[in-house]
Design a protein around this motif. Sequence first.
Motif, short mmCIF file in Angstrom:
data_model
loop_
_atom_site.label_atom_id
_atom_site.label_comp_id
_atom_site.label_asym_id
_atom_site.label_seq_id
_atom_site.Cartn_x
_atom_site.Cartn_y
_atom_site.Cartn_z
N LYS B 60 -8.07 11.06 -13.67
CA LYS B 60 -8.99 11.74 -13.07
C LYS B 60 -10.23 11.63 -14.01
N LEU B 61 -10.09 12.07 -15.26
CA LEU B 61 -11.13 12.01 -16.37
C LEU B 61 -11.80 10.67 -16.71
N SER B 62 -10.70 9.76 -16.67
CA SER B 62 -11.28 8.39 -16.89
C SER B 62 -12.20 7.82 -16.07
N PHE B 63 -11.63 7.98 -14.64
CA PHE B 63 -12.54 7.22 -13.67
C PHE B 63 -13.67 8.35 -13.47
N GLY B 64 -13.46 9.41 -13.33
CA GLY B 64 -14.51 10.52 -13.22
C GLY B 64 -15.70 10.25 -14.04
N THR B 65 -15.23 10.15 -15.44
CA THR B 65 -16.63 10.02 -16.66
C THR B 65 -17.23 8.68 -16.36
N ALA B 66 -16.39 7.60 -16.29
CA ALA B 66 -16.74 6.15 -15.91
C ALA B 66 -17.72 6.24 -14.99
N LEU B 67 -17.43 6.90 -13.81
CA LEU B 67 -18.29 6.86 -12.70
C LEU B 67 -19.64 7.56 -12.92
N ALA B 68 -19.50 8.83 -13.43
CA ALA B 68 -20.73 9.67 -13.74
C ALA B 68 -21.50 8.71 -14.86
N ALA B 69 -21.22 8.06 -15.65
CA ALA B 69 -21.70 7.37 -16.78
C ALA B 69 -22.58 6.34 -16.15
N ALA B 70 -21.69 5.29 -14.98
CA ALA B 70 -22.39 4.39 -14.30
C ALA B 70 -23.53 4.77 -13.56
N LEU B 71 -23.34 6.06 -12.68
CA LEU B 71 -24.36 6.65 -12.30
C LEU B 71 -25.53 6.69 -12.95
N LEU B 72 -25.38 7.45 -14.02
CA LEU B 72 -26.31 7.68 -14.88
C LEU B 72 -27.26 6.58 -15.44
N ASN B 73 -26.39 5.54 -15.73
CA ASN B 73 -26.89 4.06 -15.88
C ASN B 73 -27.96 3.77 -15.09
N GLY B 74 -27.21 3.84 -13.73
CA GLY B 74 -27.95 3.41 -12.83
C GLY B 74 -29.35 4.12 -12.70
N LEU B 75 -29.49 5.21 -12.89
CA LEU B 75 -30.85 5.82 -13.03
C LEU B 75 -31.57 5.22 -14.23
N ILE B 76 -31.29 5.52 -15.49
CA ILE B 76 -31.82 5.18 -16.62
C ILE B 76 -32.00 3.55 -16.56
N GLY B 77 -30.96 2.72 -16.50
CA GLY B 77 -31.19 1.45 -16.39
C GLY B 77 -32.20 0.86 -15.35
N THR B 78 -32.13 1.65 -14.15
CA THR B 78 -33.57 1.05 -13.15
C THR B 78 -34.84 1.56 -14.05
N LEU B 79 -34.85 2.60 -14.58
CA LEU B 79 -35.90 3.02 -15.01
C LEU B 79 -36.67 1.82 -16.29
N LEU B 80 -35.62 1.74 -16.98
CA LEU B 80 -35.81 0.74 -18.11
C LEU B 80 -36.24 -0.56 -17.84
N ALA B 81 -35.54 -1.13 -16.72
CA ALA B 81 -35.86 -2.47 -16.16
C ALA B 81 -37.02 -2.69 -15.43
N TRP B 82 -37.38 -1.58 -14.72
CA TRP B 82 -38.75 -1.57 -14.18
C TRP B 82 -39.75 -1.37 -15.19
N VAL B 83 -39.66 -0.63 -15.90
CA VAL B 83 -41.03 -0.24 -17.12
C VAL B 83 -40.92 -1.71 -18.04
N LEU B 84 -39.84 -2.25 -18.40
CA LEU B 84 -39.85 -3.51 -19.14
C LEU B 84 -40.45 -4.80 -18.34
N VAL B 85 -40.21 -4.79 -17.16
CA VAL B 85 -40.58 -5.97 -16.38
C VAL B 85 -41.94 -5.75 -16.01
N ARG B 86 -42.46 -4.74 -15.54
CA ARG B 86 -43.55 -4.55 -14.86
C ARG B 86 -44.73 -4.08 -15.54
N TYR B 87 -44.41 -3.38 -16.86
CA TYR B 87 -45.52 -2.91 -17.73
C TYR B 87 -45.87 -3.52 -18.87
N SER B 88 -46.76 -3.77 -19.38
CA SER B 88 -47.10 -4.01 -20.98
C SER B 88 -47.71 -2.86 -21.55
N PHE B 89 -46.99 -2.48 -22.74
CA PHE B 89 -47.34 -1.18 -23.19
C PHE B 89 -46.78 -1.59 -24.84
#
Lengths: 290, 274
Positions: B60-89
Amino acid sequence: MSSATLTAAAVANAARRGNPLGRRLLIAGAWLVFLLFLVLPLLVVLSQALKLGFGTFFAAIFEPDAIAALKLTLIAVGISVPLNLVFGVAAAWCVSKYEFPGKSVLITLIDLPFSVSPVIAGLIYVLMFGSQGWFGPWLSDHDIQIVFAVPGIVLATLFVTFPFVARELIPLMQEQGTQEEEAARLLGANGWQMFWHVTLPNIKWGLIYGVVLCTARAMGEFGAVSVVSGHIRGLTNTLPLHVEILYNEYNHVAAFSVASLLLVMALVILLLKQWSENRLSRLRHSDAEE
Amino acid sequence: MSRRTSPVIPGFGLTLGYTLVYLSLLVLIPLAAMFIHAAQLTWEQFWNIISAPRVLAALKLSFGTALAAALLNGLIGTLLAWVLVRYSFPGRKIIEAMIDLPFALPTAVAGIALTALYAPNGPIGQLAGMIGLKIAYTPLGITLALTFVTLPFVVRTLQPVLADIPKEVEEAAACLGAKPLQVFRYVLLPALLPAWLTGFALAFARGVGEYGSVIFIAGNMPMKTEILPLLIMVKLDQYDYHGATAIGVLMLVVAFVLLLLINLLQRRISTAST
């Protein structure tokens, strides 16, 4: 371009950028993630390593066990990267230049080690070559040790770094097709000439990129190597395992000193990666323009 | 001969043969060895091992934490990808280059660094402690460690897709009066979802199996913060090869089924959107 299309483009551009506030917030968010998730851990490693000054820092790095661990890490990298490089080129060659049944299954199988836990990667070699494994009795009769010795470490490293080069080369070579090779053959080049003078220059940067990723993983692999190493200090300890031992002995400063050595190696790898990636994208760009 | 599209190019037999031999020796036969080893157990023995409370808790712990981390990355990763591709700063190039740090940094180094950071006496651990939050030696700490090591997956799978979406599509939507959020919801999201799922699946698979970065921050208390790969390690240290093998098989099968489901979902989405 007429002024009408220019204004249309300006409107569309403004829309694409979103409103300035939202845009600033997103950029600030990216910076925050970057600082919190990536920069802070690096600073912690360095500050912990230098807590007691440069004397203890260098003492931990030049200690004989650390040097032995560095040597073993370099051996593991030096054997596994070239072997997986040759495999990667061969695999990418047969997958990208020919059609045959079962090709997509083969590609899936090549990627398989990525979805296997490193600990399982170690376990399977223990089950094969350990004292209770398939070849255990035969190996001990012939006085050959694989598990809990250097060969086991190399095998485990080979497994976890198996797909890296192939994975970079397959899409690149599929994109490039077979025309240039066919031309070379029709002009009279033999197989090796065609490979050296046509294929290799084309895939050079992808190859370097794959090798860089492969090296990074080989250098830092922990779980798989941990299972098969037996943790014998000065003999079967790689640098990451040495970090673990020092850390578990509450010798934190030494652990972070050795860790910062690995950190510097990782940063060098990142630089090399960026460089090969830039060359690769320039290559793709010039291909696209032709 | 009819199988080859380009009979002019030599090396089919050589490269395919070499690939198959190398793949079999290094990957397929050793993995088969584990399944054959597990097959020596009866169903009852196998079931007894994997239904032990300690194993189930770790599962439960392994699959639960991996799922939570993948979801968190789904948010953070989308933010980073978006900012890196779309904006120059300012600093974009540095962030772009450093995204891959978790892949280049040995996991043990990441593990001790994150532990030092999130432990109760560490810089962030102290801050979190003030609001009564404990990070290191809890599932939260494990999730954060997994988020770190799998950070590049979502970013790197989204970036090329995001860069390839033709400008005209969004411009057309904007010209037709769509608000930025509507453009995102109806134009970008459907195009990004397959790649997002790929990144998510990669991060999840890596997270389930991850060992080096987790064991330092986990605290490794049986039933509470003990992950499955560590449990395999524990069984091996006790020379309990049957136990280790059974857990290994369980992990591979569960991970495989989940990845298959994600794959099916991905296919449904991409056929639905075309």
